[in-house]
Structures are given as C-alpha cells and as structure tokens.
Design a protein around this motif. Structure first.
Motif, PDB file in Angstrom:
ATOM      1  N   LYS A 128       0.722  -1.097  -0.001  1.00 41.04           N
ATOM      2  CA  LYS A 128       0.207   0.150  -0.118  1.00 41.04           C
ATOM      3  C   LYS A 128       0.854   1.208   0.129  1.00 41.04           C
ATOM      4  O   LYS A 128       0.249   2.450   0.053  1.00 41.04           O
ATOM      5  N   GLY A 129       2.216   1.024   0.099  1.00 41.25           N
ATOM      6  CA  GLY A 129       3.137   2.287  -0.031  1.00 41.25           C
ATOM      7  C   GLY A 129       2.812   3.130   1.304  1.00 41.25           C
ATOM      8  O   GLY A 129       2.965   4.535   1.077  1.00 41.25           O
ATOM      9  N   ASP A 134      -0.389   9.474   8.639  1.00 43.33           N
ATOM     10  CA  ASP A 134      -1.559  10.275   7.722  1.00 43.33           C
ATOM     11  C   ASP A 134      -2.063   9.355   6.596  1.00 43.33           C
ATOM     12  O   ASP A 134      -3.381   9.119   6.460  1.00 43.33           O
ATOM     13  N   ASP A 135      -1.473   8.229   6.224  1.00 38.39           N
ATOM     14  CA  ASP A 135      -1.615   7.335   5.124  1.00 38.39           C
ATOM     15  C   ASP A 135      -2.658   6.202   6.118  1.00 38.39           C
ATOM     16  O   ASP A 135      -3.796   5.715   5.104  1.00 38.39           O
ATOM     17  N   THR A 174     -10.999   9.887  15.093  1.00 36.31           N
ATOM     18  CA  THR A 174     -12.220   9.336  14.501  1.00 36.31           C
ATOM     19  C   THR A 174     -12.165   8.705  13.251  1.00 36.31           C
ATOM     20  O   THR A 174     -12.534   7.644  13.030  1.00 36.31           O
ATOM     21  N   ALA A 175     -11.239   9.363  12.165  1.00 25.60           N
ATOM     22  CA  ALA A 175     -10.760   8.843  11.182  1.00 25.60           C
ATOM     23  C   ALA A 175     -10.289   7.493  11.276  1.00 25.60           C
ATOM     24  O   ALA A 175     -10.513   6.305  10.506  1.00 25.60           O
ATOM     25  N   PHE A 176      -9.441   7.566  11.986  1.00 24.60           N
ATOM     26  CA  PHE A 176      -8.474   6.245  12.624  1.00 24.60           C
ATOM     27  C   PHE A 176      -9.249   5.193  12.843  1.00 24.60           C
ATOM     28  O   PHE A 176      -9.325   3.964  12.536  1.00 24.60           O
ATOM     29  N   ARG A 177     -10.304   5.522  13.883  1.00 22.25           N
ATOM     30  CA  ARG A 177     -11.166   4.408  14.361  1.00 22.25           C
ATOM     31  C   ARG A 177     -11.902   3.912  13.390  1.00 22.25           C
ATOM     32  O   ARG A 177     -12.384   2.509  13.470  1.00 22.25           O
ATOM     33  N   LEU A 221       6.991   5.810  12.550  1.00 22.31           N
ATOM     34  CA  LEU A 221       6.095   6.946  12.867  1.00 22.31           C
ATOM     35  C   LEU A 221       7.076   8.072  13.374  1.00 22.31           C
ATOM     36  O   LEU A 221       8.068   8.106  13.637  1.00 22.31           O
ATOM     37  N   ALA A 222       6.219   9.313  12.743  1.00 21.46           N
ATOM     38  CA  ALA A 222       7.171  10.695  12.972  1.00 21.46           C
ATOM     39  C   ALA A 222       7.375  10.985  14.488  1.00 21.46           C
ATOM     40  O   ALA A 222       6.573  10.390  15.154  1.00 21.46           O
TER      41      ALA A 222
END
Length: 266
Positions: A128-129, A134-135, A174-177, A221-222
């Motif tokens: 998936k690169g 954020d990806d 929210t988006a991650f979950r 991770l950053a």
C-alpha cells in the motif's frame, strides 16, 4: 443519612469493593518458592525473543540455567506464582496489573530497563506504500490494533489511541477508528488477526516485524506521533542469588547490543 446508618452501608459495600479488586488469577494456596537453582523469568510475549538471545549468551558465559517463559498470562500464572525469580512487564501499566496477582513482588522492586517506540507494521513489501500515520486515515484502510478490552493484560492497551491523539486533533482519532477492523487481545492475537483479516497496518512495537520478517515490515512513525513504552523487571526477594547476576548482565553493553536488534534501547 445518619452516621450509624452510613457505617452500616459501608460495612456492606467495602467487602464487595475489596473482592471486586482481587485478581482472578491469584491463588492463595500457591507458595512462592523460587530457589531451585534455575533463573526463571515470566512475562508477556514480545521481549522474550531478545531476552532469550541474552540468556543464551549468559548461560554460555556462566554455565547457569535461565528459563524465559512467555505468552498470555493465564498460561503461566500458576507457575509464576510458584517459582518466578523475575517478572517482566511490557509496559508500566502491564506491570502494575501483574502486581495484583504476584504478591511477593512489589512496586518498589520494579526497574525500567529498556524502552521502544510504537511503529506501523505493514505487509512485507509494503504494497500500500504506507509512509506514515496520515496514510492510515484514508478511507478503506484496514487496521489492526492491540487492546486489553478490560480483561487482558497487554502492553498495547491504549497505544493506538495515544498515537492517533498525539496532536490533539479529534478528527484524527475519529478517522483512524473508522478503519480499525480488529481490536485484538494481545500482540500474538493481533499478528494472527493481521494475517487472517488481510490487514494493511498494525500499530505495534519494533520486535514484531523483526521476528516475523517473512510477513511484516516496519514503517516508522514521525517523532511527534511516536509513543514510547518501557519493559521493566521485578526481582523476587526470595529469588535464586544468580537472578540478580543475570539482571545485571541484561543491561550491560553486550546485552544492549543484542536487545537493540529487536528495537529495545536504553
């Protein structure tokens, strides 16, 4: 409420509260007697592979025996209550939970010895690169996370939430979950879920891509996203004398070089 009535209520509530806090794994019939000539370490899976490498070197140097017993706590708890010289916790919250069961050990005996960062485990070759956190927020991404779910003692509890919330942005959590496909109880279960769910990413620790390199690769991770948790040890006051010798060796420069191969640093 009158004072006598209040005391009557407390007399009923307090025993119930005390019972609710008691560890279900604790067995008061087991006598802790670790002095048997063998240094025995117990803890959750993860650090055990690096610990075993260090133990192998120490055994050659000294001729003394070390047994590293790892895995889900329920599998080794009765044995550890009987003969553990050393407990290790894969995080501070994990060790705190252990101390509810292994009463010979106490909090003032706990020593953090190594630390490691959260990373993103991806499929070997990273199809998936994925390059960073954020990806993982893209719609359709399939993520596995490790959680104790209130019933399982694991270092991963809350780690994904800490990573997702590090910048103080609710929308990230929210988006991650929304992309989480499995909340797995323990890292071993998370690895199996990653494979069976054909997942794209797993928030975990560096040792897993190292020890499962046929299936996994690591993406860092950053720094502003990274969460660090330690591995810590506690020595039984009744331990074999050579147990302290092994712990001393476990933090030498020679041992540090071995531990670093699986992501553990001091």
């Amino acid at each position: 409420m009158r004072i006598p009535a209040l005391f009557a209520v407390l007399a009923v509530i307090m025993p119930v509260m005390g019972h609710a806090q008691e560890s279900p794994l604790f067995d008061p019939s087991i006598k802790h007697a670790p002095k048997d000539g063998v240094v025995k370490l117990y803890g959750a899976g993860g650090p055990h592979t690096a610990f075993q490498k260090v133990a192998d070197v120490w055994q050659v140097k000294t001729g003394q025996t070390v047994e590293v017993i790892a895995g889900p706590e329920r599998k080794w708890s009765p044995m550890a209550q009987a003969d553990a010289d050393i407990l290790w916790g894969t995080s501070e919250q994990s060790m705190t939970a252990f101390l509810e069961t292994y009463h010979t050990f106490s909090s003032d005996q706990v020593v953090p010895i190594y630390i490691r960062p959260t990373i993103i485990a991806v499929k070997k070759g990273n199809p998936k690169g994925i390059t960073g956190f954020d990806d993982l927020l893209a719609p359709g991404m399939k993520i596995v996370v490790t959680e104790g779910a209130g019933v399982y003692n694991t270092s991963g509890t809350g780690a994904w939430e800490d990573v997702a919330g590090r910048l103080g942005r609710l929308q990230d959590v929210t988006a991650f979950r929304k992309n989480i496909v499995t909340f797995a109880k323990g890292s071993g279960a998370s690895y199996r879920a990653f494979m069976s769910e054909d997942a794209d990413a797993w928030i975990t620790w560096p040792n897993w891509p190292v020890t499962k390199s046929d299936d996994l690769a690591a993406v860092a991770l950053a720094p502003e996203r990274t969460v660090w948790r330690d591995v810590n040890v506690a020595l039984s006051p009744d331990a074999d004398p050579q147990a302290q010798d092994f712990l001393d060796f476990l933090v030498t420069e020679e041992a540090q070089a071995i531990m670093k191969t699986e992501g553990w640093v001091r």
